[in-house]
Write an enzyme that holds these catalytic residues in place. Structure first.
Site, PDB file in Angstrom:
ATOM      1  N   GLU A 226      -6.429 -10.553  -1.181  1.00  8.38           N
ATOM      2  CA  GLU A 226      -7.267 -10.311   0.018  1.00  8.38           C
ATOM      3  C   GLU A 226      -8.741 -10.247  -0.380  1.00  8.38           C
ATOM      4  OE1 GLU A 226      -5.814  -6.903   2.249  1.00  8.38           O
ATOM      5  OE2 GLU A 226      -3.731  -7.480   1.938  1.00  8.38           O
TER       6      GLU A 226
ATOM      7  N   GLU B  85       0.807  -1.244   0.000  1.00  5.24           N
ATOM      8  CA  GLU B  85       0.000   0.000   0.000  1.00  5.24           C
ATOM      9  C   GLU B  85       0.827   1.275   0.000  1.00  5.24           C
ATOM     10  OE1 GLU B  85      -2.801  -0.381   3.252  1.00  5.24           O
ATOM     11  OE2 GLU B  85      -3.619  -2.249   2.472  1.00  5.24           O
TER      12      GLU B  85
ATOM     13  N   HIS C 157     -10.575  -5.969  -2.424  1.00  5.14           N
ATOM     14  CA  HIS C 157     -11.664  -5.698  -1.473  1.00  5.14           C
ATOM     15  C   HIS C 157     -12.765  -4.983  -2.253  1.00  5.14           C
ATOM     16  CE1 HIS C 157      -9.298  -6.956   1.945  1.00  5.14           C
ATOM     17  NE2 HIS C 157      -8.333  -6.117   1.638  1.00  5.14           N
TER      18      HIS C 157
ATOM     19  N   ASN D  44       2.043  -5.235  -3.119  1.00  8.56           N
ATOM     20  CA  ASN D  44       0.638  -5.534  -2.825  1.00  8.56           C
ATOM     21  C   ASN D  44      -0.112  -4.230  -2.554  1.00  8.56           C
ATOM     22  OD1 ASN D  44      -1.318  -7.720  -2.127  1.00  8.56           O
ATOM     23  ND2 ASN D  44      -1.272  -6.826  -0.074  1.00  8.56           N
TER      24      ASN D  44
ATOM     25  N   ASP E 118     -12.489 -10.127  -0.859  1.00  6.01           N
ATOM     26  CA  ASP E 118     -13.787 -10.190  -0.172  1.00  6.01           C
ATOM     27  C   ASP E 118     -14.728  -9.257  -0.902  1.00  6.01           C
ATOM     28  OD1 ASP E 118     -12.834  -7.738   0.877  1.00  6.01           O
ATOM     29  OD2 ASP E 118     -12.606  -8.492   2.904  1.00  6.01           O
TER      30      ASP E 118
HETATM   31  O1  9MR Z   1      -7.745  -7.865   8.499  1.00  4.99           O
HETATM   32  C1  9MR Z   1      -6.817  -7.043   9.171  1.00  4.99           C
HETATM   33  C2  9MR Z   1      -7.426  -6.540  10.466  1.00  4.99           C
HETATM   34  O2  9MR Z   1      -7.570  -7.602  11.383  1.00  4.99           O
HETATM   35  C3  9MR Z   1      -6.542  -5.460  11.073  1.00  4.99           C
HETATM   36  O3  9MR Z   1      -7.209  -4.883  12.189  1.00  4.99           O
HETATM   37  C4  9MR Z   1      -6.249  -4.398  10.038  1.00  4.99           C
HETATM   38  C5  9MR Z   1      -5.351  -3.332  10.613  1.00  4.99           C
HETATM   39  O4  9MR Z   1      -4.857  -2.469   9.658  1.00  4.99           O
HETATM   40  O5  9MR Z   1      -5.608  -4.993   8.913  1.00  4.99           O
HETATM   41  C6  9MR Z   1      -6.451  -5.894   8.265  1.00  4.99           C
HETATM   42  O6  9MR Z   1      -5.830  -6.408   7.103  1.00  4.99           O
HETATM   43  C7  9MR Z   1      -5.505  -5.449   6.094  1.00  4.99           C
HETATM   44  C8  9MR Z   1      -4.303  -5.983   5.348  1.00  4.99           C
HETATM   45  O7  9MR Z   1      -3.253  -6.259   6.244  1.00  4.99           O
HETATM   46  C9  9MR Z   1      -3.838  -5.000   4.290  1.00  4.99           C
HETATM   47  N1  9MR Z   1      -4.914  -4.647   3.393  1.00  4.99           N
HETATM   48  C10 9MR Z   1      -6.160  -4.211   4.033  1.00  4.99           C
HETATM   49  C11 9MR Z   1      -6.610  -5.260   5.055  1.00  4.99           C
HETATM   50  C12 9MR Z   1      -7.963  -4.881   5.636  1.00  4.99           C
HETATM   51  O8  9MR Z   1      -7.872  -3.710   6.374  1.00  4.99           O
END
Ligand code: 9MR
Length: 292
Positions: free
Chosen positions: A225, A117, A197, A160, A227
C-alpha cells in the site's frame, strides 16, 4: 521481474483519465474497499460481490493480476460480526466468510491478504484487541490461514500490516515471531505484505533488513500500500530499491493512482498529480526499476 500495482476504486473505472493510467502503468490491482467484509457480507450469509466483480472483470480484460484485500480485518467490519460473543458461532461465521469469498474468486486472485492488521500499535508486540482476538483467542489467525489454504490451494496467502517496516519495532518483531512460528509448525503462509504508508522521509533505514529477514523465513514479501507524504523522488527510489535488493520481494503496489484518489490526498503522496500528470517521483521509480 517484479509486478507494479495500484489500489483501484470501482467507482473510478469510468473516469477515462484514471483508467488510461491504470492500464498503461500497472499490472497488479488491489481493490481499495470492494472486497472488505462490510461490502461483501453486510448481513449474515448475504453476499455482495458486484463492486469487486467489476474490478476483477477490468483486470482480466487488461491482463492485470489481482491481490485480494482482505478477508479478516477488525475494521470495515459490520456490526453484526462485531457483536458476536460465542466462539463456535464466530468461528463458523469467519470460516464461512473466507470460504464463500475465496470460492467466488477462485482462479482470479494471485494473493490474498487473509488477515490484515492483527497486531497492536502499543509497543507490546502482541495482537490487537478485536472481536476475533477477544472471542477466539490467539488461534484465530492460524484458523483463518488454514481455512484459506483448504479453500483455494493455488492462491498465495499473505499476512498484511502497517508500521512493520522498521526492523527493531516491537510490532515488526511480533509479526516476525508469528511467521517464524507458522513456518516451524507448518501453518500455511506464503507472503507478508508491508503496507508502507510512509511520512516525508520514506522508509526507515532498516527496511531492507526487515524485508530480507522475513524472506529468510521462507515467505515472499511485498510492498502492498505504498504512499509517501509529499512523494519525494528520493524516498520513493529508496523504497523501490529496498525491494529490488531482496530476491523474494516480488512486487510493489501503490495505494492509488492520482493524489486526488488517495486516502491521504492532503499529503500528495502518489506518483500522479490531480490532472493525471506524472510527478518527479514517477521518474524516480521508473529509473530505479531500470527504465528511462
Ligand atoms: O484507502 C481506503 C479508504 O478508502 C477507506 O476509507 C479506508 C477505511 O478503513 O481504508 C483505506 O484503505 C486501508 C487499507 O484497506 C488497509 N490499510 C490502511 C489503508 C488506509 O487507511
Amino acid at each position: 521481474g517484479r509486478y507494479f500495482g495500484t489500489a483501484v476504486a470501482s467507482g473510478r473505472l469510468g473516469d477515462s483519465t484514471y483508467s488510461t493510467i491504470l492500464d498503461r502503468e500497472f499490472n497488479m490491482i488491489t481493490p481499495e474497499n470492494e472486497m472488505k467484509w462490510d461490502t461483501t457480507e453486510p448481513s449474515r450469509g448475504s453476499f455482495n460481490f458486484a463492486p469487486a466483480d467489476a474490478i476483477v472483470g477490468h483486470a482480466s480484460a487488461h491482463g492485470q493480476r489481482m491481490r485480494g484485500h482482505t478477508l479478516v480485518w477488525h475494521s470495515q467490519l459490520p456490526d453484526w460480526v462485531k457483536s458476536l460473543t460465542d466462539a463456535t458461532t464466530l468461528r463458523g461465521v469467519m470460516d464461512n466468510h473466507i470460504t464463500t469469498e475465496m470460492s467466488h474468486y477462485k482462479g482470479t486472485i494471485y494473493a490474498w491478504d487473509v488477515v490484515n492488521e492483527a497486531f497492536a500499535d502499543d509497543g507490546s508486540g502482541r495482537h490487537r484487541g478485536s472481536v476475533f482476538q477477544n472471542v477466539l483467542g490467539d488461534g484465530f489467525i492460524e484458523e483463518a490461514f488454514r481455512t484459506a489454504r483448504n479453500t483455494d490451494p493455488s492462491a498465495k496467502l499473505c499476512y498484511n500490516d502497517y508500521n512493520i517496516e522498521n526492523w527493531s519495532d516491537a510490532k515488526t518483531q511480533g509479526v516476525y515471531r508469528m511467521v517464524k512460528d507458522f513456518k516451524s509448525r507448518g501453518v500455511p503462509i506464503d507472503c507478508v505484505g508491508f503496507q508502507s504508508h510512509f511520512g516525508t522521509g520514506g522508509p526507515p533505514a532498516s527496511f531492507q533488513t526487515t524485508l530480507s529477514s522475513f524472506a529468510a523465513l521462507g515467505v515472499d514479501v511485498q510492498l502492498t500500500e505504498l504512499d509517501i507524504a509529499q512523494a519525494s523522488g528520493n524516498a520513493y527510489a529508496t523504497a523501490v530499491q529496498d525491494c529490488l535488493n531482496v530476491t523474494r520481494c516480488t512486487g510493489i503496489t501503490v495505494w492509488g493512482i492520482r493524489d486526488s484518489d488517495s486516502w491521504r490526498s492532503g499529503e500528495n503522496p502518489l506518483l500522479f498529480d490531480r490532472n493525471g500528470t506524472k510527478k518527479p517521483a514517477y521518474g524516480a521509480v521508473l529509473t530505479t526499476l531500470g527504465g528511462s
